[in-house]
Design an enzyme around this catalytic site. Structure first.
Site, PDB file in Angstrom:
ATOM      1  CE1 TYR A  62      32.873  39.459  43.859  1.00 11.39           C
ATOM      2  CE2 TYR A  62      33.593  39.846  41.355  1.00 11.39           C
ATOM      3  CZ  TYR A  62      32.443  39.766  42.548  1.00 11.39           C
ATOM      4  OH  TYR A  62      31.307  39.967  42.291  1.00 11.39           O
TER       5      TYR A  62
ATOM      6  CD  GLU B 286      29.858  39.741  39.442  1.00 10.98           C
ATOM      7  OE1 GLU B 286      30.876  39.902  39.077  1.00 10.98           O
ATOM      8  OE2 GLU B 286      29.249  39.666  40.519  1.00 10.98           O
TER       9      GLU B 286
END
Length: 400
Positions: free
Chosen positions: A94, A136
């Site tokens: 990310y 997640e």
């Protein structure tokens, strides 16, 4: 984010509507140039077709439009999160994506990218990343708690290969370590990856699990695309060339498109081509369930040669009074005692068969196929919440 920063992000909505794909194309080009190792993680077929750029542009636009209340996007975020988990995306990745996305905004907008705007988008992205990482983490944790659950890639052996039609093969995958495998909900998928010599790196693909859960194996059924050298056909052709005993890496089952194991609501399963695979898992699971929900199976394909699982579904139809089937071939010399109809699925013509009280409608197939069936169901008065669909590849349809 404060109100001023939210306003700055929202002010970019018109630009994203007109130039969103320019931004995402620049972003992917930049990221793969600086971080080429990510080509092992991204589906480069979707890059070549432009689908991934369009999907990301739509996601960025939706986030900007709902920056004041991103919670309304939770279903979309859950779907994206499942895909990320199936690819073993990590928080560190990310950071890489954020770096290249913010840099791309600067480079594409040029002088219009003020310091305040870049700061606002940086905060917006970091907040979204935090939401996604949290989602997640919960998914990873949930899978690890299952019997046979695991995180990341795991080596499987191809135990058997069955030709289901002229273009579809089923692969039975057993774990190399012989340890238990995680169960799944009918309709979910796994990711598999294989090295592609033509490209020089690995490529992952998601494939629906095409059977009811069996603790000994996972079954995926793969359509071989005609052009083995096109981006769309590289992986499917490589898989079709594999042999029993070959090894392949896979992640644990994932996905938000699945049938409810507990409900007694009837199921109307509508598929086109290889889109039958997740619905077949639902059909087989229903056979094994005690309540045996009423099921209507509708399937459309080009002709008998490409019709996968024909005999299996026909056997289920003949031996179970809870199942009704309707098969459609685009190419057929004559209709076979009403068992196979010529043409494509027209839900209006068989509405008496499918308009069932409390039914849930599941659609899977090509993008245009899904859109036609969805629109037909809406015209027939089916509520949106009772229509579920799975689009293979990046999510470009936003029908609900």
């Amino acid at each position: 984010m404060d109100d001023k920063q939210k306003a700055l992000v929202k002010a970019t909505v018109p630009v994203l509507k007109t130039n969103g794909t320019d931004l995402t194309k620049h972003f992917y080009s930049r990221m793969f140039t600086h971080n080429p190792e990510l080509k092992n993680l991204f589906n480069m077929s979707n890059q070549a077709s432009g689908k991934q750029q369009n999907a990301l542009a739509g996601a960025v636009l939706a986030y900007a439009e709902h920056i004041e209340n991103p919670g309304v996007l939770i279903n979309a975020l859950q779907s994206i999160g499942n895909k990320h988990v199936s690819l073993h995306i990590s928080p560190e990745q990310y950071d890489i994506v954020g770096l290249h996305l913010i840099s791309s905004i600067k480079e594409v907008l040029g002088d219009a990218a003020s310091t305040d705007l870049i700061e606002a988008w940086t905060i917006a992205y970091n907040e979204l990343a935090k939401i996604m990482i949290s989602l997640e983490d919960k998914m990873y944790e949930s899978t690890l708690k299952k019997v046979g659950g695991w995180k990341g890639w795991r080596t499987f052996v191809i135990a058997d290969i069955i030709e289901e039609s002229s273009e579809i093969k089923s692969f039975y995958l057993t774990p190399k370590d012989s340890k238990p495998i995680a169960d799944y909900l009918p309709g979910q998928y796994i990711s598999v990856k294989t090295f592609v010599p033509l490209l020089g790196y690995e490529q992952p693909r998601q494939y629906s699990l095409s059977s009811a859960f069996n603790p000994k194996y996972y079954r995926i059924s793969v359509k071989r695309e005609k052009n083995q050298h096109s981006p769309d056909g590289i992986v499917s052709n490589l898989l079709h060339q594999k042999s029993i005993g070959d090894e392949i890496e896979a992640t644990a089952p994932s996905g938000i498109f699945h049938a409810d194991l507990v409900t007694e609501d009837p199921l109307v399963l509508i598929s086109g081509g290889v889109g039958a695979t997740p619905l077949l898992s639902m059909l087989e699971t229903n056979k094994n369930n005690l309540q045996k929900n009423t099921v209507v199976w509708l399937h459309s394909c080009r002709d008998e040669k490409v019709h996968a699982f024909k005999d299996h579904v026909n056997h289920l139809d003949q031996n179970n009074n809870w199942l009704t089937t309707h098969i459609f071939y685009e190419n057929i010399e004559k209709e076979e005692n009403n068992l196979v109809k010529k043409g494509r699925i027209n839900l209006h013509e068989i509405k008496e068969e499918i308009l069932i009280d409390k039914a849930k409608y599941y659609i899977c197939g090509p993008e245009a196929f899904i859109k036609v069936q969805y629109d037909s169901l809406m015209q027939l008065g089916i509520a949106k919440e009772n229509i579920l669909y799975e689009e293979f590849g990046p999510q470009l349809l936003h029908l609900n």
